[in-house]
Design a protein around this motif. Sequence first.
Motif, PDB file in Angstrom:
ATOM      1  N   LYS A  52      27.563  38.217  49.208  1.00 25.89           N
ATOM      2  CA  LYS A  52      28.352  37.201  48.506  1.00 25.89           C
ATOM      3  C   LYS A  52      29.547  37.824  47.786  1.00 25.89           C
ATOM      4  N   LEU A  53      29.350  39.016  47.229  1.00 23.51           N
ATOM      5  CA  LEU A  53      30.437  39.695  46.505  1.00 23.51           C
ATOM      6  C   LEU A  53      31.448  40.342  47.439  1.00 23.51           C
ATOM      7  N   MET A  54      31.070  40.576  48.686  1.00 27.90           N
ATOM      8  CA  MET A  54      31.955  41.258  49.627  1.00 27.90           C
ATOM      9  C   MET A  54      32.204  40.386  50.860  1.00 27.90           C
ATOM     10  N   PRO A  55      32.952  39.283  50.699  1.00 27.42           N
ATOM     11  CA  PRO A  55      33.240  38.456  51.875  1.00 27.42           C
ATOM     12  C   PRO A  55      34.122  39.238  52.851  1.00 27.42           C
ATOM     13  N   GLU A  56      33.977  38.915  54.123  1.00 24.47           N
ATOM     14  CA  GLU A  56      34.749  39.571  55.178  1.00 24.47           C
ATOM     15  C   GLU A  56      34.550  41.091  55.132  1.00 24.47           C
ATOM     16  N   LEU A  57      33.300  41.502  55.071  1.00 31.22           N
ATOM     17  CA  LEU A  57      32.952  42.917  54.955  1.00 31.22           C
ATOM     18  C   LEU A  57      33.488  43.738  56.125  1.00 31.22           C
ATOM     19  N   ALA A  58      33.543  43.154  57.305  1.00 34.98           N
ATOM     20  CA  ALA A  58      33.989  43.905  58.481  1.00 34.98           C
ATOM     21  C   ALA A  58      35.460  44.296  58.406  1.00 34.98           C
ATOM     22  N   SER A  59      36.274  43.505  57.691  1.00 34.37           N
ATOM     23  CA  SER A  59      37.714  43.786  57.668  1.00 34.37           C
ATOM     24  C   SER A  59      38.234  44.292  56.323  1.00 34.37           C
ATOM     25  N   ASN A  60      37.601  43.940  55.238  1.00 32.81           N
ATOM     26  CA  ASN A  60      38.068  44.387  53.919  1.00 32.81           C
ATOM     27  C   ASN A  60      37.450  45.727  53.536  1.00 32.81           C
ATOM     28  N   HIS A  61      38.139  46.434  52.631  1.00 31.50           N
ATOM     29  CA  HIS A  61      37.642  47.732  52.175  1.00 31.50           C
ATOM     30  C   HIS A  61      37.393  47.779  50.679  1.00 31.50           C
ATOM     31  N   ARG A  64      37.623  43.404  43.904  1.00 33.11           N
ATOM     32  CA  ARG A  64      37.739  43.601  42.457  1.00 33.11           C
ATOM     33  C   ARG A  64      37.419  42.281  41.762  1.00 33.11           C
ATOM     34  N   TYR A  65      36.566  42.353  40.737  1.00 29.30           N
ATOM     35  CA  TYR A  65      36.136  41.168  39.995  1.00 29.30           C
ATOM     36  C   TYR A  65      36.300  41.407  38.510  1.00 29.30           C
ATOM     37  N   GLN A  66      36.717  40.376  37.799  1.00 28.23           N
ATOM     38  CA  GLN A  66      36.764  40.387  36.342  1.00 28.23           C
ATOM     39  C   GLN A  66      35.429  39.862  35.843  1.00 28.23           C
ATOM     40  N   VAL A  67      34.759  40.654  35.036  1.00 27.64           N
ATOM     41  CA  VAL A  67      33.502  40.238  34.417  1.00 27.64           C
ATOM     42  C   VAL A  67      33.694  40.326  32.908  1.00 27.64           C
ATOM     43  N   PRO A  68      32.885  39.615  32.143  1.00 25.58           N
ATOM     44  CA  PRO A  68      33.047  39.701  30.688  1.00 25.58           C
ATOM     45  C   PRO A  68      32.990  41.148  30.208  1.00 25.58           C
ATOM     46  N   GLY A  69      34.043  41.591  29.559  1.00 28.42           N
ATOM     47  CA  GLY A  69      34.089  42.940  29.007  1.00 28.42           C
ATOM     48  C   GLY A  69      34.650  43.990  29.936  1.00 28.42           C
ATOM     49  N   GLY A  70      35.111  43.628  31.132  1.00 30.83           N
ATOM     50  CA  GLY A  70      35.666  44.641  32.017  1.00 30.83           C
ATOM     51  C   GLY A  70      35.842  44.165  33.441  1.00 30.83           C
ATOM     52  N   THR A  71      35.795  45.111  34.369  1.00 30.90           N
ATOM     53  CA  THR A  71      35.981  44.802  35.783  1.00 30.90           C
ATOM     54  C   THR A  71      34.906  45.494  36.616  1.00 30.90           C
ATOM     55  N   LEU A  72      34.694  44.964  37.796  1.00 33.30           N
ATOM     56  CA  LEU A  72      33.797  45.557  38.777  1.00 33.30           C
ATOM     57  C   LEU A  72      34.607  45.795  40.037  1.00 33.30           C
ATOM     58  N   GLU A  73      34.578  47.014  40.529  1.00 30.17           N
ATOM     59  CA  GLU A  73      35.241  47.349  41.787  1.00 30.17           C
ATOM     60  C   GLU A  73      34.180  47.756  42.797  1.00 30.17           C
ATOM     61  N   GLU A  85      28.010  51.898  53.625  1.00 28.77           N
ATOM     62  CA  GLU A  85      27.769  52.489  52.314  1.00 28.77           C
ATOM     63  C   GLU A  85      28.919  52.098  51.400  1.00 28.77           C
ATOM     64  N   VAL A  86      28.583  51.542  50.220  1.00 29.37           N
ATOM     65  CA  VAL A  86      29.595  51.087  49.271  1.00 29.37           C
ATOM     66  C   VAL A  86      29.352  51.722  47.907  1.00 29.37           C
ATOM     67  N   CYS A  87      30.409  51.772  47.120  1.00 23.65           N
ATOM     68  CA  CYS A  87      30.320  52.285  45.755  1.00 23.65           C
ATOM     69  C   CYS A  87      30.691  51.154  44.804  1.00 23.65           C
ATOM     70  N   LEU A  88      29.858  50.918  43.805  1.00 21.16           N
ATOM     71  CA  LEU A  88      30.132  49.923  42.777  1.00 21.16           C
ATOM     72  C   LEU A  88      30.482  50.665  41.497  1.00 21.16           C
ATOM     73  N   GLN A  89      31.645  50.355  40.949  1.00 26.32           N
ATOM     74  CA  GLN A  89      32.109  51.017  39.733  1.00 26.32           C
ATOM     75  C   GLN A  89      32.542  49.952  38.737  1.00 26.32           C
ATOM     76  N   ALA A  90      31.907  49.943  37.605  1.00 29.77           N
ATOM     77  CA  ALA A  90      32.295  49.022  36.532  1.00 29.77           C
ATOM     78  C   ALA A  90      33.128  49.788  35.527  1.00 29.77           C
ATOM     79  N   SER A  91      34.136  49.125  35.006  1.00 34.81           N
ATOM     80  CA  SER A  91      34.924  49.743  33.941  1.00 34.81           C
ATOM     81  C   SER A  91      35.080  48.724  32.830  1.00 34.81           C
ATOM     82  N   GLU A 168      19.740  43.022  38.816  1.00 32.88           N
ATOM     83  CA  GLU A 168      20.127  42.295  37.605  1.00 32.88           C
ATOM     84  C   GLU A 168      21.642  42.346  37.385  1.00 32.88           C
ATOM     85  N   TRP A 169      22.239  43.487  37.666  1.00 29.51           N
ATOM     86  CA  TRP A 169      23.680  43.656  37.487  1.00 29.51           C
ATOM     87  C   TRP A 169      24.454  42.761  38.451  1.00 29.51           C
ATOM     88  N   LEU A 170      24.030  42.700  39.717  1.00 24.38           N
ATOM     89  CA  LEU A 170      24.698  41.851  40.694  1.00 24.38           C
ATOM     90  C   LEU A 170      24.537  40.373  40.349  1.00 24.38           C
TER      91      LEU A 170
END
Length: 190
Positions: A52-61, A64-73, A85-91, A168-170
């Motif tokens: 759900k968070l990664m629509p069009e997984l085959a074509s996108n790389h 980026r999402y805005q979440v309360p208090g920061g962002t999720l990449e 294999e994906v990397c989730l980084q919150a800032s 829980e984070w997702l």
Amino acid sequence: MAVPAGTDRNRTADQTHLALGSGVKNGVRERYRVDLPNYHADCDANYLRLCKLMPELASNHCWRYQVPGGTLEVAVLERSRYTTEVCLQASAGTARKNSAGKDNAGESNDWLQPPPITVRLYHDARMAEVVAVDGQGPVGGDGLNFSYPNPAMHNEDERQQVNRFLSEWLAHCLANGRADVDLTFGDQRR
């Protein structure tokens, strides 16, 4: 996402402790056993949430999402025929806004930034599993010859814990996140 009936995920720690006993039988500590149905339920739910968070997984790389208090990449690290294999980084944001919309001097909320999490998606099994946290993996060691305490101070159920944390984070990101996209209308960018 609904939790399957009979998985005991809603038990409190005390109920689980009483149900499993103290882990010591005749003065010998019982060997840890993986709760495979719960582990698979977490991995299945993580796969669906990541899709759900990664629509069009085959074509996108990158997403980026805005979440309360920061962002999720979310960024794709590696693709193969059956896995991604994906990397989730919150800032965290650098400063909090007061009720008037201005930055509060000296108030920073970046003190609790989660580590980057590397997740492998298994497309044929429709499961997602955490393979590294903060660049260190495999999570929970090799699962064999486990002794506690160990040099890395990993718990026996470390793998279960990080996959539950990811779950829980997702769920939080899906409930509160907003896609960070640029819209272009003609020559104007909004």
